[in-house]
Design a protein around this motif. Structure first.
Motif, short mmCIF file in Angstrom:
data_model
loop_
_atom_site.label_atom_id
_atom_site.label_comp_id
_atom_site.label_asym_id
_atom_site.label_seq_id
_atom_site.Cartn_x
_atom_site.Cartn_y
_atom_site.Cartn_z
N ARG B 191 -1.72 2.26 -9.69
CA ARG B 191 -1.14 1.43 -10.75
C ARG B 191 -2.04 0.24 -11.09
O ARG B 191 -2.01 -0.26 -12.21
CB ARG B 191 0.24 0.92 -10.33
CG ARG B 191 1.29 1.99 -10.40
CD ARG B 191 2.67 1.44 -10.21
NE ARG B 191 3.63 2.52 -10.26
CZ ARG B 191 4.12 3.03 -11.38
NH1 ARG B 191 3.74 2.55 -12.54
NH2 ARG B 191 4.98 4.02 -11.33
N LEU B 192 -2.77 -0.25 -10.08
CA LEU B 192 -3.61 -1.43 -10.32
C LEU B 192 -4.93 -1.08 -10.99
O LEU B 192 -5.47 -1.85 -11.77
CB LEU B 192 -3.90 -2.13 -8.99
CG LEU B 192 -2.77 -2.93 -8.38
CD1 LEU B 192 -3.28 -3.70 -7.18
CD2 LEU B 192 -2.17 -3.89 -9.39
N ARG B 198 -1.63 -0.44 -15.56
CA ARG B 198 -1.32 -1.80 -15.15
C ARG B 198 -0.39 -2.43 -16.17
O ARG B 198 0.53 -3.17 -15.82
CB ARG B 198 -2.63 -2.60 -15.04
CG ARG B 198 -2.58 -3.70 -14.02
CD ARG B 198 -3.96 -4.13 -13.58
NE ARG B 198 -4.87 -4.35 -14.69
CZ ARG B 198 -6.09 -3.85 -14.74
NH1 ARG B 198 -6.53 -3.09 -13.77
NH2 ARG B 198 -6.87 -4.09 -15.77
N SER B 201 3.19 -0.81 -16.00
CA SER B 201 3.90 -0.93 -14.72
C SER B 201 4.77 -2.18 -14.72
O SER B 201 4.37 -3.22 -15.22
CB SER B 201 2.90 -1.00 -13.57
OG SER B 201 2.21 0.20 -13.45
N TYR B 206 6.73 -1.60 -8.57
CA TYR B 206 6.06 -2.03 -7.34
C TYR B 206 7.04 -2.24 -6.20
O TYR B 206 6.74 -1.96 -5.05
CB TYR B 206 5.27 -3.33 -7.59
CG TYR B 206 4.13 -3.16 -8.55
CD1 TYR B 206 3.00 -2.43 -8.17
CD2 TYR B 206 4.15 -3.70 -9.82
CE1 TYR B 206 1.94 -2.26 -9.03
CE2 TYR B 206 3.10 -3.55 -10.69
CZ TYR B 206 1.99 -2.83 -10.30
OH TYR B 206 0.94 -2.65 -11.14
#
Lengths: 135, 331
Positions: B191-192, B198, B201, B206
């Motif tokens: 996701r990062l 990013r 999300s 998270y």
């Protein structure tokens, strides 16, 4: 088409990983057996057993006995070092018999907890358990 | 970055609460008995509410996804999995989705490269990572049966044995412990890394990852590093399966951290994206067979329309039609 190729690729990778894991285990086991053959096991010295107190505190033994036994096996069988010195200076023979010298008085000593917690130790694959000995 | 750090801070705080409360305030009854039971009750009622809420919504029409040839004439082969014609085939599709994530297997990626370069390719990493994550969680969940049964149920024994077959450490190293942590890390880093991901999300993406990661870390610590007395823990968990409210014995605080995080997960579950666990079975694009050509599907909330047939029309206007010289069907 590309989906089929990637499916085959994924299968191949999975298979390769499995084979790699098998080879890894083979090599690890092979190495240890070679080591076993190279280093003869030292003859156990008879060390007087002080049976009044255990080698460590109950709390420590409860949580770490498996690691200690594993260490003892490694030291005595693979390195030939059979002397265990406790933190307060007492000496013991690194052997399962040292433990069983006291704890076999109750043949269920190991099994009570292991059965209750559903833990299957590998000790009795080779050693005769106190329960079998009394039978 | 705030949307990553906030969930992380919340999870760390959630770890700290039971640790401090049990270690320094002696709240072991609250965190060992009351909170788990309350969480279990909320979990069950919440999941049931969500499922019934979905079940009572009518799904009048088939939502067909064009992933395979539909059943038509006998001599045209059709795709039983991707365009199922019977409910049975549709349920096979659902189960394959649940166990193998076939939708994720079709995942693609499109990337704009340096210069006038554009790539469009199959991407299997999410599928692989998701599969590793979910299967590990399933195996870990099954393994925990040893805390709730006097004797391990028969079918779990081979699962447990396969999980520790590497025979590496003592207590025996479980493969899934490592796999679940690796997979959670991968899913987080995924996701990062990608700018598009990013942006889309959310903190709620998270938070469950951190929460499950923290649960796994607490469990791993308890098993391999800091140790907790398993006999007292089993006494407590056996109490859970017998619905007893006995106070727990002397257990290390790390166990309460593990238990409290699981309780938080259970409460969070029905009201979050984690409900995909139940929703996947109810997803209309997966569980409806594509039989629109064999069967007429009528929308149940259609208004009752008063139809007027041609025969009725002719009955009303027959004389006028005859006078005007129009042909009639009935004299």
């Amino acid at each position: 088409m590309s989906n089929r190729i990637s499916a085959i690729l994924a299968l191949l990778i999975a298979g390769a990983m499995f084979v790699a894991a098998l080879l890894f285990m083979q090599s690890v086991h092979g190495a240890s057996s070679a080591l076993r053959a190279a280093a003869p096991v030292a003859v156990a010295r008879q060390v007087p057993i002080d049976s009044t107190r255990c080698i460590a505190s109950t709390v420590y033994m409860k949580s770490h006995h498996m690691q200690l036994l594993n260490q003892w096996r490694h030291d005595s069988v693979r390195k030939g070092n059979r002397a265990h010195v406790t933190s307060d200076g007492r000496r013991f023979d690194k052997s399962l018999n040292t433990c069983l010298g006291c704890h076999a008085s109750n043949p269920m000593f190991c099994f009570m907890c292991h059965e209750y917690a559903n833990v299957k130790p590998t000790c009795w694959n080779c050693h005769i358990s106190p329960m079998e000995a009394t039978r | 970055m705030k949307k990553v750090l906030m969930p992380l801070a919340i999870v760390l705080l959630l770890c700290l609460i039971p640790y401090v409360a049990v270690r320094y305030a002696g709240q072991s009854y609250l965190f060992g008995v009351i909170v788990p039971y309350a969480a279990a009750a909320l979990f069950v009622s919440g999941v049931l509410f969500r499922l019934f809420d979905w079940l009572r919504r009518p799904v009048p029409f088939r939502i067909t996804t064009t992933a395979g040839q539909e059943k038509t004439l006998d001599w045209i082969p059709y795709s039983r999995l991707d365009s199922p014609a019977t409910p049975m085939q549709a349920w096979v599709r659902v189960l394959l989705e649940v166990f193998l994530f076939r939708s994720l297997f079709r995942n693609n990626k499109a990337e704009l490269r340096e210069g006038p370069g554009f790539t469009f390719a199959s991407s299997k990493w999410l599928w692989l990572g998701g599969l590793a994550f979910h299967w590990s969680l399933l195996v870990i969940g099954l393994r925990h049966a040893r805390f709730f049964f006097v004797e391990l149920p028969g079918f779990i024994v081979p699962v447990e044995v396969a999980d520790r077959f590497l025979d590496l450490t003592l207590p025996a190293f479980y493969l899934t412990d490592a796999v679940v942590l690796a997979a959670a890390t991968f899913l987080f880093v995924r996701r990062l890394r990608d700018a598009k991901l990013r942006i889309i999300s959310l903190p709620t993406d998270y938070f469950p990852l951190f929460l499950i990661g923290a649960i796994a870390v607490a469990g791993v610590l308890m098993r391999y590093v800091t140790k907790a007395d398993i006999m007292t823990i089993k006494a407590l968990t056996m109490g859970f399966s017998e619905m007893s409210f006995e106070p727990p014995g002397d257990i290390a605080p790390v166990f309460y951290v593990h238990l409290f995080l699981v309780s938080v997960l259970a409460v969070y579950f029905p009201f979050s994206k984690l409900m995909h666990m139940g929703a996947i079975f109810l997803s209309p694009t997966r569980n409806l067979c594509n039989n629109s050509r064999q069967k007429r599907h009528v929308n149940p909330w259609n208004r009752a329309v008063k139809f007027r047939t041609y025969a009725e029309y002719e009955d009303d206007y027959r004389e006028k039609m005859k006078k005007a010289g129009l042909p009639v069907e009935k004299e």
